[in-house]
Design a protein around this motif. Structure first.
Motif, PDB file in Angstrom:
ATOM      1  N   ALA A  55       0.824  -1.215   0.000  1.00 47.62           N
ATOM      2  CA  ALA A  55       0.000   0.000   0.000  1.00 47.62           C
ATOM      3  C   ALA A  55       0.857   1.264   0.000  1.00 47.62           C
ATOM      4  O   ALA A  55       0.557   2.229  -0.697  1.00 47.62           O
ATOM      5  CB  ALA A  55      -0.924  -0.004   1.214  1.00 47.62           C
ATOM      6  N   GLU A  57       3.928   1.651  -1.157  1.00 42.91           N
ATOM      7  CA  GLU A  57       4.571   1.815  -2.462  1.00 42.91           C
ATOM      8  C   GLU A  57       3.573   2.328  -3.486  1.00 42.91           C
ATOM      9  O   GLU A  57       3.897   3.140  -4.342  1.00 42.91           O
ATOM     10  CB  GLU A  57       5.186   0.496  -2.936  1.00 42.91           C
ATOM     11  N   ALA A  58       2.346   1.838  -3.399  1.00 44.49           N
ATOM     12  CA  ALA A  58       1.312   2.247  -4.349  1.00 44.49           C
ATOM     13  C   ALA A  58       1.086   3.748  -4.240  1.00 44.49           C
ATOM     14  O   ALA A  58       1.006   4.467  -5.235  1.00 44.49           O
ATOM     15  CB  ALA A  58       0.018   1.499  -4.056  1.00 44.49           C
ATOM     16  N   HIS A  59       1.010   4.212  -3.017  1.00 46.13           N
ATOM     17  CA  HIS A  59       0.795   5.626  -2.753  1.00 46.13           C
ATOM     18  C   HIS A  59       1.987   6.448  -3.230  1.00 46.13           C
ATOM     19  O   HIS A  59       1.853   7.475  -3.882  1.00 46.13           O
ATOM     20  CB  HIS A  59       0.579   5.808  -1.246  1.00 46.13           C
TER      21      HIS A  59
END
Ligand code: SF4
Lengths: 89, 363
Positions: A55, A57-59
């Motif tokens: 999560a 890294e996604a952000h």
């Protein structure tokens, strides 16, 4: 064939989990992602979770992309040309 | 859908495209290894949006497409044995072999069933103890661990009528074969995101090290792909090839160790036959001796005649990146998704199907 889609883990029962994908629930194998927890998003491929999505890294990716785009746009003026809404006076 | 929609934001995509255009000064050609990328690139019209200096070329990353005619013939011959139920992923059923397809075999009475997962095939084996259930194991490193896991499960739960015909293939050796052949100049590789979820981005370090070719591992949404293209442009312009992970939410440098372990327990590396590339050393996965009872190749050593490719079909060239689908005289005429001549028109991830479906012909 290597298609994998993000799915949210609702419950875990041993090696299998109940996941939600766009409002649909299905039971999948967690044999390849023993670290997966309820509330994690996993990449689902042919009935198996093949990885837990990160999560943070996604952000971070989205933040960096926005920054990069802004930076380049400012440096080159391309952002103005592309958007065409701000005008250059 | 979370982790999908935010990577499709058109505003951000336009800005990224502008930044790519601003930095790209010399013509470059990048290959998207993965057929999933080919599909996404055409579906979102990315080829047309990129500046003229940046050319994309499809690669051999469609497991259905690279399955050789000889292997399709073996699968068909296995399916027609008495008592056998052959299970397979959907696309495979329509791929023409030398003489017919699994679909035509089914029409003639063979028991061929489409499954979504190997676990469904295992369940069919449990439900039909009097039959032999064969799963047609095609796929790259993304799929191979799931098939290995189903063999472990069959072994643990003593399902003794479940077997796998392993035609699995490994992507780094195929990439080497392609670059070694040197038929097409490539300035960068868009690395296959979900393969790399398993094998890890470090597995592509040989590209910059041994070939001087940059690699950017990408996810499958438009922003993911544009981010990878942007990274490749940057590396090409700077003359500094490296491996960049543009899919950090799904890919770690070391990959999925559990999946690698499961795969290594069940499979060993073997030579494999690729459509387009021919026999590539150490590019396939065979079932280890310890799991020999689950090996359909040993249980059913079928004999097939010499394999014949359809004359005129240029799938091999398309898969090597030396031809575009429109270079094939059959494209859109004798060969369409309704009546496919070659596998690249069958699979949703085949380059010919992508061109046909999304009007690549106009590009
Ligand atoms: S258009 Fe059809 S015949 Fe031509 S290369 Fe593609 S799949 Fe083969």
């Amino acid at each position: 064939m290597c298609l994998a889609i993000p799915a949210l883990i609702r419950t875990i029962d041993g090696n299998s989990g109940l996941v939600e994908i766009g409002g649909i629930e299905r039971t999948v194998s967690l044999a390849l992602t023993p670290e997966a927890q309820v509330g994690d998003y996993v990449l689902l491929h042919t009935g198996f979770a093949i990885n837990v999505l990160d999560a943070e890294e996604a952000h971070e990716t989205l933040r960096l992309l926005s920054e990069l785009a802004e930076f380049i746009a400012e440096e080159t003026g391309t952002g103005l040309a592309v958007e065409g809404t701000q005008g250059t006076g | 859908m979370k982790y999908v929609d935010e990577y499709r934001a058109p505003e951000l995509a336009r800005k990224l495209l502008a930044s790519i255009e601003a930095r790209s000064t010399r013509p470059v050609r990048f290959m998207e290894f993965c057929g999933g990328h080919t599909h996404a690139i055409f579906r979102h019209g990315l080829r047309q949006m990129l500046p003229p200096t940046v050319q994309l070329r499809s690669g051999p990353g469609c497991p259905v497409c690279v399955t050789s005619d000889a292997d399709i013939d073996r699968a068909i011959a296995t399916a027609t044995l008495p008592g056998v139920i052959l299970t397979t992923f959907g696309d495979m059923i329509k791929v023409p072999g030398s003489d017919g397809s699994l679909q035509t075999a089914k029409a003639e009475g063979a028991d061929v069933r489409i499954v979504y997962s190997t676990l469904d095939a295992l369940q069919i084996a449990r439900d039909n103890p009097e039959n032999e259930v064969v799963f047609l194991g095609i796929g790259f490193e993304t799929t191979a661990p799931t098939v290995a896991a189903s063999i472990l499960e069959a072994s643990a739960t003593e399902v003794d009528n479940f077997r796998v015909l392993s035609l699995h293939k490994l992507t780094p050796p195929a990439t080497c074969a392609l670059l070694d052949a040197g038929e097409v100049r490539l300035d960068g590789i868009i690395g296959p995101g979900h393969v790399t979820t398993i094998i890890g981005s470090a597995a592509w370090e040989f590209l910059p090290r041994d070939y001087g070719v940059p690699c950017a591992v990408a996810g499958f949404e438009p922003l993911d792909i544009l981010e990878a293209v942007s990274a490749l442009v940057e590396m090409s312009e700077a003359g500094e090839p490296a491996v960049v992970n543009s899919y950090t939410r799904g890919v770690h440098p070391e990959g999925n160790r559990t999946a690698q372990g499961v795969m290594a327990r069940v499979f060993e590396v073997a030579d494999a036959e690729w459509r387009g590339l021919g026999r590539v050393p150490a590019s396939g996965l065979a079932i280890r001796q310890a799991y020999a009872p689950f090996d359909a190749a040993l249980a059913f050593p079928v004999k097939t005649g010499p394999a014949r490719e359809h004359p005129g079909c240029r799938c091999g060239d398309v898969l090597r990146g030396t031809a575009e689908p429109t270079d094939c005289p059959l494209f859109g005429r004798a060969c369409t998704p309704v009546r496919p001549v070659g596998p690249c028109m069958v699979s949703a991830e085949g380059a010919c199907a992508a061109w046909y479906q999304y009007g690549g012909i106009l590009v």
